[in-house]
Design a protein around this motif. Structure first.
Motif, PDB file in Angstrom:
ATOM      1  N   UNK A 146     -10.177  -4.245   2.568  1.00 46.44           N
ATOM      2  CA  UNK A 146     -10.492  -5.253   1.557  1.00 46.44           C
ATOM      3  C   UNK A 146      -9.570  -5.135   0.344  1.00 46.44           C
ATOM      4  N   UNK A 147      -9.366  -3.911  -0.118  1.00 49.85           N
ATOM      5  CA  UNK A 147      -8.568  -3.704  -1.328  1.00 49.85           C
ATOM      6  C   UNK A 147      -7.090  -4.016  -1.123  1.00 49.85           C
ATOM      7  N   UNK A 207     -10.082   0.745   9.144  1.00 49.64           N
ATOM      8  CA  UNK A 207      -9.145  -0.247   8.617  1.00 49.64           C
ATOM      9  C   UNK A 207      -8.780  -1.273   9.680  1.00 49.64           C
ATOM     10  N   UNK A 208      -8.414  -0.798  10.867  1.00 48.89           N
ATOM     11  CA  UNK A 208      -8.010  -1.702  11.943  1.00 48.89           C
ATOM     12  C   UNK A 208      -9.188  -2.516  12.471  1.00 48.89           C
ATOM     13  N   UNK A 209     -10.380  -1.940  12.413  1.00 44.67           N
ATOM     14  CA  UNK A 209     -11.557  -2.612  12.928  1.00 44.67           C
ATOM     15  C   UNK A 209     -11.874  -3.887  12.155  1.00 44.67           C
ATOM     16  N   UNK A 210     -11.662  -3.868  10.831  1.00 45.02           N
ATOM     17  CA  UNK A 210     -12.104  -5.009  10.014  1.00 45.02           C
ATOM     18  C   UNK A 210     -10.981  -5.820   9.387  1.00 45.02           C
ATOM     19  N   UNK A 211      -9.764  -5.271   9.345  1.00 41.09           N
ATOM     20  CA  UNK A 211      -8.711  -5.979   8.598  1.00 41.09           C
ATOM     21  C   UNK A 211      -8.371  -7.343   9.192  1.00 41.09           C
ATOM     22  N   UNK A 212      -8.444  -7.478  10.508  1.00 37.11           N
ATOM     23  CA  UNK A 212      -8.179  -8.778  11.123  1.00 37.11           C
ATOM     24  C   UNK A 212      -9.193  -9.823  10.710  1.00 37.11           C
ATOM     25  N   UNK A 250      -5.834  -6.110   1.355  1.00 41.44           N
ATOM     26  CA  UNK A 250      -5.681  -7.243   2.258  1.00 41.44           C
ATOM     27  C   UNK A 250      -4.458  -8.078   1.876  1.00 41.44           C
ATOM     28  N   UNK A 251      -3.973  -8.841   2.835  1.00 41.15           N
ATOM     29  CA  UNK A 251      -2.785  -9.666   2.628  1.00 41.15           C
ATOM     30  C   UNK A 251      -3.168 -11.115   2.372  1.00 41.15           C
ATOM     31  N   UNK A 252      -2.340 -11.770   1.564  1.00 37.99           N
ATOM     32  CA  UNK A 252      -2.479 -13.217   1.372  1.00 37.99           C
ATOM     33  C   UNK A 252      -2.016 -13.925   2.642  1.00 37.99           C
ATOM     34  N   UNK A 253      -2.244 -15.201   2.698  1.00 40.91           N
ATOM     35  CA  UNK A 253      -1.784 -15.993   3.851  1.00 40.91           C
ATOM     36  C   UNK A 253      -0.279 -15.911   3.999  1.00 40.91           C
ATOM     37  N   UNK A 254       0.442 -15.778   2.882  1.00 36.61           N
ATOM     38  CA  UNK A 254       1.902 -15.705   2.923  1.00 36.61           C
ATOM     39  C   UNK A 254       2.441 -14.342   3.262  1.00 36.61           C
ATOM     40  N   UNK A 255       1.543 -13.353   3.388  1.00 32.82           N
ATOM     41  CA  UNK A 255       1.990 -12.038   3.821  1.00 32.82           C
ATOM     42  C   UNK A 255       2.027 -11.000   2.731  1.00 32.82           C
ATOM     43  N   UNK A 256       1.744 -11.351   1.469  1.00 32.79           N
ATOM     44  CA  UNK A 256       1.769 -10.364   0.403  1.00 32.79           C
ATOM     45  C   UNK A 256       0.458  -9.599   0.373  1.00 32.79           C
ATOM     46  N   UNK A 257       0.578  -8.291   0.119  1.00 33.07           N
ATOM     47  CA  UNK A 257      -0.617  -7.463   0.066  1.00 33.07           C
ATOM     48  C   UNK A 257      -1.272  -7.590  -1.289  1.00 33.07           C
ATOM     49  N   UNK A 258      -2.597  -7.424  -1.291  1.00 39.46           N
ATOM     50  CA  UNK A 258      -3.361  -7.439  -2.524  1.00 39.46           C
ATOM     51  C   UNK A 258      -3.945  -6.067  -2.744  1.00 39.46           C
ATOM     52  N   UNK A 259      -4.045  -5.702  -3.985  1.00 40.00           N
ATOM     53  CA  UNK A 259      -4.721  -4.469  -4.292  1.00 40.00           C
ATOM     54  C   UNK A 259      -5.595  -4.730  -5.501  1.00 40.00           C
ATOM     55  N   UNK A 260      -6.903  -4.552  -5.307  1.00 40.02           N
ATOM     56  CA  UNK A 260      -7.876  -4.798  -6.366  1.00 40.02           C
ATOM     57  C   UNK A 260      -7.656  -6.176  -7.000  1.00 40.02           C
ATOM     58  N   UNK A 261      -7.287  -7.158  -6.172  1.00 35.01           N
ATOM     59  CA  UNK A 261      -7.151  -8.523  -6.643  1.00 35.01           C
ATOM     60  C   UNK A 261      -5.808  -8.849  -7.243  1.00 35.01           C
ATOM     61  N   UNK A 262      -4.895  -7.907  -7.313  1.00 44.70           N
ATOM     62  CA  UNK A 262      -3.596  -8.171  -7.918  1.00 44.70           C
ATOM     63  C   UNK A 262      -2.498  -7.981  -6.876  1.00 44.70           C
ATOM     64  N   UNK A 263      -1.475  -8.794  -6.940  1.00 44.02           N
ATOM     65  CA  UNK A 263      -0.367  -8.672  -5.999  1.00 44.02           C
ATOM     66  C   UNK A 263       0.442  -7.440  -6.310  1.00 44.02           C
ATOM     67  N   UNK A 264       0.967  -6.797  -5.247  1.00 42.73           N
ATOM     68  CA  UNK A 264       1.804  -5.609  -5.441  1.00 42.73           C
ATOM     69  C   UNK A 264       3.173  -5.845  -4.840  1.00 42.73           C
TER      70      UNK A 264
END
Length: 204
Positions: free
Chosen positions: A187-188, A131-136, A190-204
């Motif tokens: 990938x599942x 996770x840490x290796x690729x999330x950045x 990941x955060x938007x530019x504004x800082x919100x996390x995404x899960x399967x393409x939907x905001x949580x």
């Protein structure tokens, strides 16, 4: 004023992440003490492959270890990698860990050799590394990329060695599935530019 608030938020986040991981690692040691005092009664919460009744142990197996040396080997990497991952937010960190633990446990249940009993936090550790290796890179955050590079420099060799099928008494299957699950989580979740996390393409 906003700068001060931002700095306070970062500091508060770091303190929360540190406390969480210290409690987590302390829990693993406490459970091993209980295991030893009970004659290793907790070892039964490990995963025996393709045994239907052991599906309930998919999650508990990540918290059980086979001896103090086993816990000690996992403590530092879990503490450091967990702390770094938790800096991105406790809710997302919880989701990342849940995804890795469940995927890793199911992978062990499906892929490990018959008659084995697998337990320990190493699958989660490999997942957090991935996770840490690729999330950045996924989120295009320079600090995240730097963290990934540093993590790879420190633990990359150990991770590669842990994937070797030739090691006796080591679940390379659990390590591999954990690593893949961690990359998938980047990938599942990941955060938007504004800082919100995404899960399967939907905001949580």
């Amino acid at each position: 004023m906003r700068g001060a608030e931002r700095e306070w938020s970062r500091g508060d986040r770091a303190r929360t992440a540190a406390k969480l991981m210290l409690v987590w690692v302390a829990l693993l040691w406490l459970l091993e003490v209980v295991d030893v005092l009970s004659g290793h009664a907790l070892d039964r919460f490990g995963i025996v492959p393709r045994t239907p009744s052991d599906l309930v142990d998919v999650v508990p197996a990540s918290f059980v270890h086979f001896g103090f040396a086993h816990v000690a080997a996992n403590s530092v990497p879990l503490l450091v990698l967990g702390f770094l991952a938790a800096l991105g937010g406790i809710r997302r960190f919880a989701a990342v860990c849940a995804l890795i633990i469940v995927a890793d446990g199911l992978g062990v249940w499906l892929m490990s050799p018959s008659g084995t009993n697998t337990a320990g936090a190493s699958g989660l550790i490999f997942g957090l590394f991935g996770f840490l290796l690729v999330t950045g890179f996924v989120e295009r955050r320079p600090l995240g990329v730097l963290a990934g590079v540093l993590v790879a420099a420190i633990w990359g060799g150990s991770i590669v060695a842990g994937l070797a099928p030739t090691q006796s008494g080591v679940s390379w299957q659990g390590h591999l599935v954990g690593l893949v699950a961690g990359v998938a989580a980047a990938f599942l979740l990941r955060r938007r530019a504004g800082g919100k996390a995404l899960r399967a393409g939907a905001a949580t």
